[in-house]
Motif scaffolding. Structure first.
Motif: not given
Length: 231
Positions: A50-56, A61-68, A113-118, A136-141
């Motif tokens: 979801x974050x880096x676009x590497x193959x899963x 045993x992929x990580x189940x990441x909690x966004x919140x 940031x919201x990964x699904x926000x257009x 977006x400055x905050x997203x870039x940070x």
């Protein structure tokens, strides 16, 4: 693509849990059918972290990441709050300097940031050198400091150390593959109309595939930019 609907029942016992009892909240999450969740996340995300676009892959045993953060009881069992991620470098031993990324770098910190926000998606851009940035400055940070998606950079912005998973190198290779494809197409097709049609076809093929190519965001970004330049 056929995806299962994941429904996680929140029992009366769950409702009575103290929201500050993080260990019990984690134990409830750990009791879920993790394989079902992982498999569905891989399908939904077309086989990419979801974050880096590497193959899963489902067999990993992929990580189940909690966004919140999972510490937040309100979202701990919410499937919509879960993403599938690579290990972020946790299990990589050989590395000049072990720079973790993705969930391994984020830990329990929360993102704005919201990964699904257009708006967020449209703010993303890539460079020929393999870096990712947001207008977006905050997203870039958060991309750089929380998710560490550009590895470690020096004071001039040059790459000092890639992540342990080599994601900057992977994005750079994806750009070079795109550039080579464009060079071959230019020689083969020779005019703008045919180039435009072929690039649209390439974009559609990626977007409609069950499994995206690794670092697909890079390829799609430069394909769309080339399409705009032609038109």
């Amino acid at each position: 693509m056929s995806e299962q609907v994941i429904r996680i029942q929140k029992t009366e016992e769950w409702q009575r849990l103290n929201e500050n009892d993080v260990n019990v909240i984690r134990s409830y999450f750990d009791s879920l059918d993790k394989k079902l969740i992982r498999d569905n996340l891989v399908d939904e995300q077309h086989g990419l972290c979801a974050y880096c676009m590497k193959r899963i892959r489902k067999e990993d045993t992929i990580v189940i990441e909690h966004f919140k953060s999972i510490k937040n009881k309100e979202f701990a069992l919410d499937y919509q709050n879960m993403y599938g991620c690579c290990d972020g470098g946790r299990n990589i031993i050989k590395s000049d300097r072990k720079i973790l990324c993705c969930d391994a770098s984020k830990k329990d910190r929360e993102l704005t940031i919201n990964l699904q926000d257009e708006n967020f998606i449209s703010s993303i851009k890539y460079t020929h050198d393999g870096f990712i940035a947001s207008s977006d400055y905050r997203a870039d940070m958060e991309i750089n400091s929380v998710l560490c998606l550009n590895g470690l950079r020096d004071e001039k912005g040059n790459l000092k150390y890639d992540t342990a998973t080599q994601i900057v190198a992977g994005r750079r290779a994806a750009y070079r593959s795109f550039a080579n494809q464009m060079e071959r197409l230019n020689k083969k097709l020779g005019n703008k109309e045919r180039m435009y049609a072929e690039i649209k076809k390439m974009i559609n093929n990626i977007e409609n595939s069950d499994e995206f190519p690794e670092f697909a965001g890079v390829t799609l970004y430069f394909l769309r930019r080339r399409l705009r330049n032609i038109s």
